[in-house]
Scaffold this active site. Structure first.
Site, PDB file in Angstrom:
ATOM      1  N   HIS A  56     -12.889  -3.289   3.163  1.00 25.59           N
ATOM      2  CA  HIS A  56     -11.468  -3.611   3.288  1.00 25.59           C
ATOM      3  C   HIS A  56     -10.894  -3.183   4.646  1.00 25.59           C
ATOM      4  CE1 HIS A  56      -7.139  -3.178   1.414  1.00 25.59           C
ATOM      5  NE2 HIS A  56      -7.115  -3.658   2.637  1.00 25.59           N
ATOM      6  N   GLU A  99       0.826  -1.217   0.000  1.00 20.55           N
ATOM      7  CA  GLU A  99       0.000   0.000   0.000  1.00 20.55           C
ATOM      8  C   GLU A  99       0.860   1.267   0.000  1.00 20.55           C
ATOM      9  OE1 GLU A  99      -3.024  -0.284  -0.615  1.00 20.55           O
ATOM     10  OE2 GLU A  99      -3.849  -2.102   0.307  1.00 20.55           O
ATOM     11  N   HIS A 119      -7.529  -3.239   9.591  1.00 18.22           N
ATOM     12  CA  HIS A 119      -8.782  -3.910   9.228  1.00 18.22           C
ATOM     13  C   HIS A 119      -9.677  -4.061  10.467  1.00 18.22           C
ATOM     14  CE1 HIS A 119      -6.311  -6.229   5.861  1.00 18.22           C
ATOM     15  NE2 HIS A 119      -6.405  -4.938   5.616  1.00 18.22           N
TER      16      HIS A 119
HETATM   17  P1  13P Z   1       1.077  -5.522   3.031  1.00 24.22           P
HETATM   18  O1  13P Z   1       1.465  -6.816   3.729  1.00 24.22           O
HETATM   19  O2  13P Z   1       1.677  -5.413   1.669  1.00 24.22           O
HETATM   20  O3  13P Z   1       1.393  -4.341   3.928  1.00 24.22           O
HETATM   21  O4  13P Z   1      -0.497  -5.543   2.780  1.00 24.22           O
HETATM   22  C1  13P Z   1      -1.423  -5.687   3.809  1.00 24.22           C
HETATM   23  C2  13P Z   1      -2.735  -5.052   3.520  1.00 24.22           C
HETATM   24  O5  13P Z   1      -3.513  -4.865   4.413  1.00 24.22           O
HETATM   25  C3  13P Z   1      -3.050  -4.625   2.123  1.00 24.22           C
HETATM   26  O6  13P Z   1      -4.183  -3.809   2.092  1.00 24.22           O
HETATM   27 ZN    ZN Z   2      -5.479  -3.994   3.886  1.00 27.02          ZN
END
Ligand code: 13P
Ligand code: ZN
Length: 269
Positions: free
Chosen positions: A214, A119, A144
């Site tokens: 998400h 991200e 999340h």
């Molecule tokens: P990364 O492990 O690349 O940080 O991704 C985790 C994530 O939550 C993607 O939205």
């Molecule tokens: Zn994520």
């Protein structure tokens, strides 16, 4: 191998705060597997010796040119790395990157060649904007949170400021400590430039935005500040959900009670 943190108490303090917050994200159940990411702008903690350090990775493209990031340094969670591991071993699960003079690429300089989060486009776009604004915001957090993400599956909640007003009305502190509320970013592919652009746009008016179905993305003065705002919104979401689980729709604070909070705390909205 000597860590970049050795002899640099200011840098160590900021990375330690990232590790502490990473532990909170895991303990809250918001960070399954590698879920979520954190980046902080550590340029203020960087000295000439660090500036002279050679790269320990190839040069990678950011995906876009971000003109205010020239010569800036960031500590970033590594892609695929677990928050619960970042909490215990931050320099093995994250790395310090340097933005190159073209403002469109970066290299890793310490401690290990851990590739930054997928991200990164969103994180760096927001940091670029904060530098442009001179806001002093140094941290961005994506996570999340269960109840908030669940609420984003109901289209009725996705209208402008519908969730903001609902969450503010659950407990007085939410409006006081998250005074801009919760922006909504319609679903986009994780890690995409489209998600980064939509996030950037929505964060003009909010400190925290929902990535539909998400997670959430927050900016803050430091990583604790960004975490706190997500935490108070999540608390309100839990209170709403608990009331619904008890079989009733929560009454919520009245308009007059919320206005009183705004007046007493001199809040913008
Ligand atoms: P990364 O492990 O690349 O940080 O991704 C985790 C994530 O939550 C993607 O939205
Ligand atoms: Zn994520």
């Amino acid at each position: 191998m000597k860590s970049i943190l050795e002899g640099r108490p200011a840098l160590k303090r900021e990375v330690d705060k990232v590790a502490e917050v990473a532990g909170y994200l895991w303990q809250n159940g918001w960070a399954e597997r590698n879920g979520g990411n954190i980046t902080i702008n550590v340029t203020d903690c960087i000295d000439d010796e660090v500036r002279a350090l050679p790269a320990i990775s190839p040069v990678y493209p950011i995906g876009e040119a971000l003109p205010h990031l020239k010569g800036q340094y960031f500590f970033c969670k590594g892609t695929g790395k677990r928050m619960r591991d970042l909490a215990r071993w931050p320099m093995e699960n994250g790395s310090v990157i340097r933005i190159l003079d073209d403002c469109a690429s970066y290299e890793i300089i310490a401690d290990n060649p851990v590739a930054p989060t997928s991200e990164l486009p969103s994180h760096l776009a927001v940091h670029d904007r904060q530098l442009e604004l001179g806001s002093g915001y140094k941290a961005t957090v994506h996570t999340h949170p269960i109840e908030l993400v669940a609420m984003s599956h109901n289209r009725d909640f996705l209208g402008k400021d519908v969730l903001t007003r609902l969450l503010w009305s659950m407990i007085p502190e939410t409006k006081a400590f998250c005074p801009l509320g919760l922006g909504i970013v319609p679903y986009e592919l994780p890690g995409s430039n489209k998600l980064a652009q939509a996030t950037l746009h929505e964060l003009e008016d909010y400190d925290v935005v929902m990535w539909e179905k998400h997670g959430v993305f927050a900016k803050g003065q430091d990583v604790m500040d960004a975490f706190d705002q997500i935490d108070v919104l999540s608390k309100s979401a839990k209170i709403y959900l608990d009331a619904r689980c008890m079989g009733f729709v929560p009454e919520g604070m009245t308009q007059a009670q919320m206005q009183e909070i705004s007046d007493v705390f001199h809040l913008p909205k």
